[in-house]
Each structure stands twice: as C-alpha cells, then as structure tokens.
Design an enzyme around this catalytic site. Sequence first.
Site, mmCIF file in Angstrom:
data_model
loop_
_atom_site.group_PDB
_atom_site.id
_atom_site.type_symbol
_atom_site.label_atom_id
_atom_site.label_comp_id
_atom_site.label_asym_id
_atom_site.label_seq_id
_atom_site.Cartn_x
_atom_site.Cartn_y
_atom_site.Cartn_z
ATOM 1 N N GLU A 70 -1.171 -50.012 8.890
ATOM 2 C CA GLU A 70 -1.289 -49.420 10.225
ATOM 3 C C GLU A 70 -1.470 -50.568 11.206
ATOM 4 O O GLU A 70 -2.488 -51.267 11.167
ATOM 5 C CB GLU A 70 -2.491 -48.477 10.325
ATOM 6 C CG GLU A 70 -2.520 -47.778 11.684
ATOM 7 C CD GLU A 70 -3.900 -47.304 12.128
ATOM 8 O OE1 GLU A 70 -3.975 -46.463 13.023
ATOM 9 O OE2 GLU A 70 -4.917 -47.791 11.590
ATOM 10 N N HIS B 176 -1.932 -38.511 12.737
ATOM 11 C CA HIS B 176 -3.161 -37.794 13.066
ATOM 12 C C HIS B 176 -3.916 -38.398 14.247
ATOM 13 O O HIS B 176 -5.000 -37.932 14.570
ATOM 14 C CB HIS B 176 -4.058 -37.778 11.819
ATOM 15 C CG HIS B 176 -4.488 -39.165 11.437
ATOM 16 N ND1 HIS B 176 -3.599 -40.126 10.990
ATOM 17 C CD2 HIS B 176 -5.693 -39.774 11.468
ATOM 18 C CE1 HIS B 176 -4.248 -41.254 10.763
ATOM 19 N NE2 HIS B 176 -5.524 -41.072 11.040
ATOM 20 N N ASP B 177 -3.368 -39.464 14.828
ATOM 21 C CA ASP B 177 -4.009 -40.085 15.989
ATOM 22 C C ASP B 177 -3.209 -39.889 17.275
ATOM 23 O O ASP B 177 -3.622 -40.368 18.326
ATOM 24 C CB ASP B 177 -4.166 -41.603 15.761
ATOM 25 C CG ASP B 177 -5.073 -41.942 14.589
ATOM 26 O OD1 ASP B 177 -6.047 -41.191 14.347
ATOM 27 O OD2 ASP B 177 -4.804 -42.951 13.913
ATOM 28 N N ASP C 196 -5.577 -48.935 6.639
ATOM 29 C CA ASP C 196 -6.080 -48.609 7.961
ATOM 30 C C ASP C 196 -6.305 -49.883 8.789
ATOM 31 O O ASP C 196 -6.807 -50.871 8.258
ATOM 32 C CB ASP C 196 -7.419 -47.863 7.763
ATOM 33 C CG ASP C 196 -7.915 -47.185 9.008
ATOM 34 O OD1 ASP C 196 -7.235 -46.257 9.485
ATOM 35 O OD2 ASP C 196 -8.990 -47.562 9.505
ATOM 36 N N ASP D 14 -4.689 -43.490 1.481
ATOM 37 C CA ASP D 14 -5.187 -44.243 2.624
ATOM 38 C C ASP D 14 -6.280 -45.164 2.107
ATOM 39 O O ASP D 14 -7.042 -44.791 1.213
ATOM 40 C CB ASP D 14 -5.780 -43.255 3.638
ATOM 41 C CG ASP D 14 -5.507 -43.646 5.069
ATOM 42 O OD1 ASP D 14 -5.920 -44.753 5.452
ATOM 43 O OD2 ASP D 14 -4.910 -42.831 5.794
HETATM 44 C C1 GLC Z 1 -7.221 -45.649 12.178
HETATM 45 C C2 GLC Z 1 -7.119 -44.197 11.808
HETATM 46 C C3 GLC Z 1 -7.962 -43.399 12.753
HETATM 47 C C4 GLC Z 1 -9.403 -43.861 12.612
HETATM 48 C C5 GLC Z 1 -9.510 -45.359 12.834
HETATM 49 C C6 GLC Z 1 -10.818 -45.886 12.399
HETATM 50 O O1 GLC Z 1 -6.686 -45.905 13.423
HETATM 51 O O2 GLC Z 1 -5.789 -43.803 11.799
HETATM 52 O O3 GLC Z 1 -7.868 -42.030 12.516
HETATM 53 O O4 GLC Z 1 -10.213 -43.192 13.533
HETATM 54 O O5 GLC Z 1 -8.550 -46.065 12.081
HETATM 55 O O6 GLC Z 1 -10.906 -45.891 11.005
#
Ligand code: GLC
Length: 534
Positions: free
Chosen positions: A266, A332-333, A203, A101
């Site tokens: 993402e 994980h979100d 991210d 990541d």
């Molecule tokens: C992304 C991650 C999430 C995090 C956010 C801020 O969406 O997947 O878990 O809280 O970025 O970094």
Amino acid sequence: MALSQRLWWQDGVIYQIYPRSFQDANGDGVGDLPGIASRLDYLAQLGIAAIWISPFYPSPMADFGYDVADYTGVDPIFGTMADFDRLIAAAHAKSLKLIIDFVPNHTSDQHPWFLESRASRDNPKRDWYIWRDPAPDGGAPNNWTSNFGGSAWEWDTTTSQYYLHSFLPQQPDLNWRNPEVKAAIFAAMRFWLDKGVDGFRMDVLWLLIKDDQFRSNPQNPDWTPGSNSFGSTLPLYTSDRPETHAIVREMRELMNGYPERVLIGEIYLPLTRLVTYYGPDPNTTEGRGADLPFNFHLIQTAWNAEKIATLIRNYESLLPPGAWPNWVLGNHDQPRLATRVGQGQEHVAAMLLLTLRGTPTMYYGDELGMPNAQISPDEVQDPAEKRQPGIGMGRDPERSPMLWDESPGAGFTTGTPWLPFVPDHAALSVAAESARGNSLLALYRRLLDLRRDRPALHAGDVTDVAAEKGVLRYIRGWESGKRLQILLNLTGEPVQTPAERGRILLTTLMDGAGADVDGTMLLEAGEGVLLELT
Ligand code: GLC
C-alpha cells in the site's frame, strides 16, 4: 515472455474483502471468516484469481483491525485459527489464492510488545517503538502529524516520554531501525507463509522508516485550514525515506523461499516515486522489491478521458524493465467507485479496470455498483471521522455490508448489521443482478471471462492510448493474436468517435456483439466497447 512463464498474480484479478462487511455467519452483525468461506462459490464463479482479506488479527478494533495485538492469531469476532485453516484449504480447493493483510508499521497499544515497551525506560522492548524526550519547551518532540489529524506524538505519564503514532494513539509505530523488530515481524510473516498464504498486502509500506534526526516537516503552503490537519505539513521526514527500500527487498527475499508468493505494497506516492518500490531491478532476485506497489492513481485522477490517457501513458513509460503494472479502483479507505464516478459511469469504469494492462484489484460490492452508504452522526464507527468530525474523513460509507439478496439482512446477517446498508439497495443485490442479463454484475462476469480467455487482455501490451471528445481508447495485443481496441465514453453524452476496423466483442450495454465497425462508432453516454480488430 512466454505465457507459461507468467505468474498468477500477473494474469489474475485480485478481489478485496473487508471481513467485517462481507458475510456474517454467526448473526452478530459483523462479517467473519466462516462467512467468507461460505461465499467462495460466488467468488470462484465471478472469475477472480485471488482474494485479499483486510486484517482479522486479534485487535481492540480501535482502527477495525489495523491495530494488531497479535500477528499470529485470529480475533474471536472473525472466528478461530481453525476457521482460517478451513478457509485457506477451501479457497485453494477452488483454485482461489488467498492474500492476507499485514500491518508492519504499527501495532495496537495493547500488543504485549508495547505493554512491555511502555512499562519502563529500561525494558528490553523499550526501543521496539519510537520514544522521544519532550522538546525544550516541554511540548511534542517535533511537528509530525498523525494521518488521522493532530500531533503524531502521545505523552506517556509513566515513563515521561512521547511515543510516535502515525495513526491513532492506540497504534504506536514500531521502530524498524531495531533489528529485533524486523526479526519479530519476519517470523510472523513466515508463520503465515508456512500456512500457505499466497501473499501479503503490506499496510502503509512507504511509511515504515522515519528520519533518524527527527527533523520537523516543512509547512504545506497549499493546506486549507479546516481540512485534515495531517496535510498542514509535507511528510518529507516521515514517509518514503530511502532506508525503506532495503526493508522491502528483505521482505521480498524472505518470500523468495516460498514459490509464487506476491508482495503488494500500500503506497500513496506520485508515479515517479511509486515505481521505485519495484526495487532497483525487478528482473533479478536481489533487485526485486514489491511485486505490486499499489497504483491508486485511477482513484486520484479526475474522471476525464484526456487525464486518464495521460496517466496511462505516464505510468507505462515510468515502469522499470521487468515491472508488472497494476490498477486499483476502490478500497476500504476511499469513497465508493459508483459514488465517485457517478451514476451511469460504473459500467465503463468496469471495462476500464478489467481491460488495462496490469493486475486489477476490485473492491467487494463494486461489482454490484454499491454507492456510499449514508451514515448519520450517531452511526459513525470510523475513528478517522471521530477524530476530525464533519470534514469528510469518514470511511464508513465504503464499508457498508455486502448485498447478497433482498431479505431484511440482505443475506449478510440475521442480526443487526454493524453499519447500515446502502440506500435503495433492492436492485443492487447479487440475487437481483444475477437475474438481470445486462446488470453491472453480469458485465463484470463477462469482462472477467474475457480477460481470462484472451492473452491480449491478461498478458498483452497496450498501445495507441489516446483520448478525444471525452472518449478514452487504447489497443491491447498479444503476439500474432487478434488485437483488441477498447473505446470508453467517460462523458454523459453520446459521442461519435473514431474506431479501428473490427467486430464488436462486448459493449457495456451488453448488446450489439458481432456487429462490424469500420472507422467510426456512436457510443452512448457512459458506454464502453471492446472491438476485436480485423
Ligand atoms: C492503511 C489502511 C487503513 C488504516 C491505516 C492505518 O492505510 O488501509 O485502513 O486505517 O493503514 O493502519
């Protein structure tokens, strides 16, 4: 395209590990890198191609590692750099790729860059972050909101300006318009590429650039008071800005210096916008953007055969030439797959994810059918829940530790797990499911085997996507090889459904293989079938 020209990240399956929750090797209740290394056999035997590990960088853990304080280190809670080096070597020895990541949009407020930036207005790193004077009324510079609720601006008393944070105040946004920021991030990417990582999951890639005129976002007429206050405006000036694409292309260009690395983004956007992140011409070196702009639409679409058939057709029709599709069913979100689709649908969901055209990404524990964990108010860890309690923002339920066996620590830890285990989990562990021939885990293993063996599944085209009476169906084919039809009953009732002429290769009930089908089939509630057409 010949099979030999295809790349591992097109043919293989990606498996996401949330490192806090996968395997704890030192008994502190938090998973770590040595823990992951000790479970590589499980992953190799499962049949995935690559693991993606959520952040393990040094971090104050305000957002559990998505607040990075050093882009080229390992947080002691997860181990050491030597542990990382051992992990990547061991993964590669088992032919597993390792994707890490990377969090380019923001750092921790404890990152040395930010400590300098906030030290004084004339600090050389001042412009590495986004600082603004107050509005004429003394308030925040504009109406931009944090994804975790509230204003995206935080007042700094020392230097009397606001700084921008798209997430927590402890996560200040970097200023990607500053070439020094870009150079520093690119240097960190090279650090990991030189170590041999096989790619990055970037991210919030679609948030990197913000409007240079700092215009306020329009109000969202559809926002319901009481829901995430982030949604009260539409992120017109804070997301998916045109200048982002040049950065994505430069990231990809940097990675071109290393063979076969994958760039995953993402990106939560409608399909028409999402596909632009492949770059203007994914077939060429100069026109290539993200290799896999994550497609979260299966998570966001109702669990309904007609709607999913429309989604597949739309996505396929929008992909630019040379772009390779991908599908994500959990992370994980997002609430756990098993909880989202409901009991009795986890099997058919597995068959969907692993038979669609495009790279599938699995989330650890989904192969066991782990549901959401129940988190009582005093167990809450996630800052998203703490900032806006009680409105369903919490992500702890999907971060519950992996279930390896039936011991008190579930084989995850000998200590106290940082989050509670999911309820009633005795039958859900790897050990328990490995002992049952028709378990969800057994089905995942079988599907992963078939996907690897059959070019129609890992490389072929998808045609005849249709839905009828709650059954989704499509055909996968590769050159002159045998075509496969997939039939998925997404309802809770048995359905008699049209089917091609063929022989059953696999059912989600793990029975009936070898039987002939001709023209019609009775599918049980939540049953999926893979037919080899004759
Ligand atoms: C992304 C991650 C999430 C995090 C956010 C801020 O969406 O997947 O878990 O809280 O970025 O970094």
